[in-house]
Design an enzyme around this catalytic site. Structure first.
Site, PDB file in Angstrom:
ATOM      1  CB  ILE A 102      -0.961  -0.012   1.213  1.00  9.06           C
ATOM      2  CG1 ILE A 102      -1.946   1.174   1.171  1.00  9.06           C
ATOM      3  CG2 ILE A 102      -0.218  -0.070   2.534  1.00  9.06           C
ATOM      4  CD1 ILE A 102      -3.083   1.072   2.186  1.00  9.06           C
ATOM      5  CB  CYS A 103       1.044   4.143   0.837  1.00  9.90           C
ATOM      6  SG  CYS A 103       1.589   5.853   1.027  1.00  9.90           S
TER       7      CYS A 103
END
Length: 201
Positions: A102-103
């Site tokens: 994620i991210c």
């Protein structure tokens, strides 16, 4: 370790809010969450939490895991300190063991070439394009994307990220998974009744 062990990467500046929904509900479902750092010295999250990793990255093997989770961190865009985690992700995927990023971790995977041939998402397409990776045509503008054993999501989608993790590991499915997402993403109180009936509340 059993097949329900999930490895959560932790490193300085990791975004502690991005993986909480996923790890909390995996733990409630019986998965053993083990933290993995560059070494076993304590690391500090963006939110100031100090975490002493259970394991050093070099000691983690795909055959001992059901999933590797890579949260975002400022360090993903500040040099090569976290590149070993992207290489470990390659080792997991090559062994058929899932990875969820994620991210900023998606940028790390992009630099490692792991998004060139897989559908994926991130914060925005031009964030990944800045890495110089070759997977721009596979970018999907969605809250979270699963392609085989790889899950990706942007920084504003921790609940969608968790949804894909819970689906991939078979924790929830169908209307129960949908209700879980509606409860935690949309604050839909009616969804709680579905979870309670399924014993998932």
């Amino acid at each position: 370790m059993n097949s329900k062990t999930v490895h959560l990467a932790v490193y300085d500046t990791f975004a502690d809010w991005e993986t909480g929904h996923a790890t909390a509900h995996l733990a409630r479902a019986g998965h053993d969450i083990r933290t993995v750092g560059p070494a076993t010295r304590p690391v500090r999250s963006i939110g100031g939490l100090s975490v002493r990793p259970d394991l050093a990255l070099e000691d983690v093997r795909p055959e001992d895991s059901s999933l590797l989770i890579l949260p975002g961190a400022d360090l993903w865009d500040a040099g090569d300190d976290l590149a070993p985690f992207a290489r470990k992700a390659r080792e997991f995927l090559d062994a058929g063991v899932p990875v969820a990023a994620i991210c900023g971790a998606t940028a790390g995977l992009a630099r490692e070439g792991l998004l060139d041939d897989r559908a994926h998402t991130s914060a925005v397409s031009f964030y990944l394009a800045a890495t110089g990776y070759g997977g721009g045509e596979r970018y999907v503008d969605a809250d979270a994307v699963t392609d085989g054993a790889l899950i990706t999501a942007g920084p504003t989608e921790p609940v969608a990220f968790a949804r894909e993790v819970l689906r991939l590991l078979g924790v929830y499915e169908g209307e129960v998974l949908d209700a879980w997402y509606r409860l935690f993403h949309d604050s839909d109180a009616a969804a709680y009744a579905v979870l309670e009936k399924a014993g998932a509340a």
